[in-house]
Design a protein around this motif. Structure first.
Motif, PDB file in Angstrom:
ATOM      1  N   GLU A   1       0.834  -1.200   0.000  1.00 24.81           N
ATOM      2  CA  GLU A   1       0.000   0.000   0.000  1.00 24.81           C
ATOM      3  C   GLU A   1       0.875   1.259   0.000  1.00 24.81           C
ATOM      4  O   GLU A   1       0.618   2.207  -0.727  1.00 24.81           O
ATOM      5  N   GLU A   2       1.935   1.263   0.791  1.00 24.93           N
ATOM      6  CA  GLU A   2       2.842   2.405   0.832  1.00 24.93           C
ATOM      7  C   GLU A   2       3.562   2.572  -0.507  1.00 24.93           C
ATOM      8  O   GLU A   2       3.754   3.694  -0.992  1.00 24.93           O
TER       9      GLU A   2
ATOM     10  N   ARG B   1       1.053   4.053  -2.971  1.00 23.65           N
ATOM     11  CA  ARG B   1       0.817   5.469  -2.698  1.00 23.65           C
ATOM     12  C   ARG B   1       2.003   6.303  -3.210  1.00 23.65           C
ATOM     13  O   ARG B   1       1.839   7.329  -3.854  1.00 23.65           O
TER      14      ARG B   1
END
Length: 162
Positions: free
Chosen positions: A146-147, A150
């Motif tokens: 997810e990081e 992003r």
């Protein structure tokens, strides 16, 4: 006999890139009225109505319901209308930004002659590359998918804006 300034429903639909049925539907829903009905029942529209039908069709393309469109068109207060239009403008700007990102990816794929089939455009994956200079984030090496996603999204936005 209609004046030359009016268009038949078929002519108007063709210019507006819609259908006769859509124009009749919007007339029935009191969203978009025709300019004139002749004695023979033929429907006529003016060139000046093209802007309004374009706006209505654009709102439908954004996913607004007939009732929402009716609400936008019926507001007489400019302050109230501006408050309604602000989130709509933001939605349109976000859509444009998303389309620009897709266009950037397609241009990159085209310039590198990469197959679009079996390509995961929006899936973040961890990969290990030989030591060299390449895009990197401010995140630590063991960051989550997810990081990574992003950070990747932020970098694409910067590329599109450049």
């Amino acid at each position: 006999m209609p004046t030359k300034k009016l268009l038949s429903i078929s002519e108007f639909a063709k210019i507006a890139q819609t259908t006769r049925r859509t124009l009749i539907f919007y007339d029935q829903k009191d969203i978009f009225k025709l300019a004139k009905i002749a004695e023979n029942g033929y429907r006529y529209y003016s060139y000046g109505q093209l802007y309004q039908i374009g706006f209505i069709l654009g709102l439908r393309d954004l996913g607004l319901s007939v009732e929402e469109i009716k609400d936008y068109l019926s507001d007489d207060s400019s302050d109230a209308l501006n408050k309604k239009l602000s989130p709509l403008r933001q939605k349109i700007e976000q859509r444009i930004q998303n389309l620009q990102q897709i266009l950037t990816i397609l241009r990159q794929k085209e310039s590198h002659n990469t197959q679009l089939r079996n390509t995961d455009f929006y899936v973040a994956k961890k990969c290990f590359l030989p030591k060299r200079e390449f895009w990197c984030s401010d995140f630590k090496a063991d960051c989550s998918e997810e990081e990574i996603a992003r950070a990747y999204s932020d970098s694409i936005k910067k590329l599109v804006q450049a």
